[in-house]
Design an enzyme around this catalytic site. Structure first.
Site, PDB file in Angstrom:
ATOM      1  CB  CYS A  87      -0.984  -0.012   1.171  1.00  0.00           C
ATOM      2  SG  CYS A  87      -0.256   0.148   2.809  1.00  0.00           S
ATOM      3  CG  HIS A 114      -4.561   0.201   3.799  1.00  0.00           C
ATOM      4  ND1 HIS A 114      -3.864  -0.804   3.173  1.00  0.00           N
ATOM      5  CD2 HIS A 114      -5.419   0.696   2.858  1.00  0.00           C
ATOM      6  CE1 HIS A 114      -4.291  -0.935   1.930  1.00  0.00           C
ATOM      7  NE2 HIS A 114      -5.230  -0.026   1.707  1.00  0.00           N
ATOM      8  CG  HIS A 160      -6.707   0.470  -1.633  1.00  0.00           C
ATOM      9  ND1 HIS A 160      -6.917  -0.182  -0.443  1.00  0.00           N
ATOM     10  CD2 HIS A 160      -7.690   0.000  -2.466  1.00  0.00           C
ATOM     11  CE1 HIS A 160      -7.961  -0.978  -0.530  1.00  0.00           C
ATOM     12  NE2 HIS A 160      -8.451  -0.896  -1.739  1.00  0.00           N
TER      13      HIS A 160
END
Length: 357
Positions: free
Chosen positions: A272, A320, A332
């Site tokens: 990520c 994240h 993402h």
């Protein structure tokens, strides 16, 4: 003096044994309960499996961020160590040259015999010439003293560099050990998630990935090529607050479908924070490697202020990150079972956002 006596042995029967056995069983039960999902109930429902997979991926992502941070520091320590060693080698070469020059001067002085200056004046056939030579010798002597002092200073500096290199080597070894431990944590959690997913039928995966079942993409149960949302790359880039953000958004769109690989920063696979770092790197902006570093890399903005190109963060531990593209959506890299994709912000607990200057 009192005699030392052995304590009286108690019988191995009765309440003591029962208590020990009870504690042992309790300990075994506790160990089983906290030993992760490896001892999971084989009769878990698909929904319970999905919830456990969600949790495993979240924990793996936290460990991945720690791995990335430790690796970044280990790489930096390696660079510092190599630079210190190079500096020490260059200074050692200069020191050897200076020592050779001093040795040549010492040899020349030895050959002249080192006669006392007053006798040299008395024995000289040309006193004026002698005085000129004496002044030159004094200057040479002063320069030689300075050369000796310079050699001593170089010795001290080389020792300082070697000491700094020893410290940096210790730092490198510590960080390498941290990298190894975090890698072990990540791989074990991802392996357990795969084992759990293998217990689901294709029908269960399809059903659990349908709307209304929760964080589908975080559990990686939906189709890996699914791209949702009406936001086009051109319109998203046009609404970005600056050209760098627009360039980062365009890069992110160009990577849709790329696989998630933990620790990867592109150009063909990403985790990520690796995706967001690569997107802004393509725009000429250097971002930190980790999510908790990236959230401090720009100006914090509220969710209501979001514009395409803003970095959006999730979970209380800031574990994240994605790139906002407008209309409540982001791009993402979700997890190892799902590629880079467009997804709604609401699929994870929103923690904050940053606008990169």
């Amino acid at each position: 003096m009192a005699a030392h006596r052995k304590p009286r042995q108690r019988s191995l029967g009765g309440p003591t044994v029962r208590t020990a056995a009870t504690l042992a069983l309790a300990g075994a039960a506790t160990a089983t309960g906290f030993d992760g999902i490896g001892h999971a109930d084989p009769h878990l429902t698909p929904e319970q499996i999905k919830a456990k997979v969600d949790k495993l991926y979240e924990e793996a992502e936290v460990a991945t961020d720690k791995y990335n941070g430790a690796k970044e520091k280990a790489d930096k320590a390696q660079e510092n160590l190599e630079e210190l060693r190079d500096q020490a080698a260059r200074r050692t070469d200069r020191l050897n040259s200076a020592r050779e020059q001093l040795g040549s001067l010492a040899t020349a002085q030895y050959r002249t015999g080192g006669i006392d200056p007053s006798w040299q004046l008395a024995l000289s056939g040309d006193p004026d010439q002698y005085l000129d030579n004496a002044a030159l010798a004094e200057r040479v002597g002063n320069r030689q003293a300075a050369d000796v002092a310079g050699v001593r200073q170089q010795l001290l500096e080389i020792e300082r560099l070697r000491g700094a290199a020893r410290v940096e080597l210790g730092t490198l070894r510590t960080k390498q050990q941290e990298v190894k431990q975090h890698k072990k944590t990540v791989t074990s959690k991802l392996a357990e998630a795969r084992r759990l997913l293998d217990r689901l039928t294709p029908e269960d995966r399809t059903r659990l990935s349908s709307p209304g079942t929760g964080h589908a993409s975080r559990s990686a149960l939906s189709s890996p090529r699914t791209v949702t949302g009406p936001v086009s790359p051109a319109s998203s880039a046009s609404e970005a607050p600056n050209p760098r953000a627009a360039s980062a958004v365009s890069y992110a769109y160009s990577k849709l479908g790329s696989p998630y690989v933990w620790g990867a920063t592109g150009p063909n696979a990403f985790d990520c924070s690796g995706l967001t770092q690569a997107a802004y790197r393509s725009a000429g902006v250097s971002l930190p490697r980790t999510t908790y570093g990236q959230i401090g890399a720009g100006r914090r903005v509220s969710r209501a202020e979001l514009l395409p190109g803003d970095l959006v963060f999730f979970y209380s531990g800031i574990s994240h990150v994605g790139i906002y593209v407008g209309n409540g959506q982001m791009i993402h890299a979700p997890n190892p079972s799902a590629p880079v994709r467009v997804a709604p912000l609401d699929e994870m607990p929103f923690a904050g956002a940053t606008r990169v200057a």
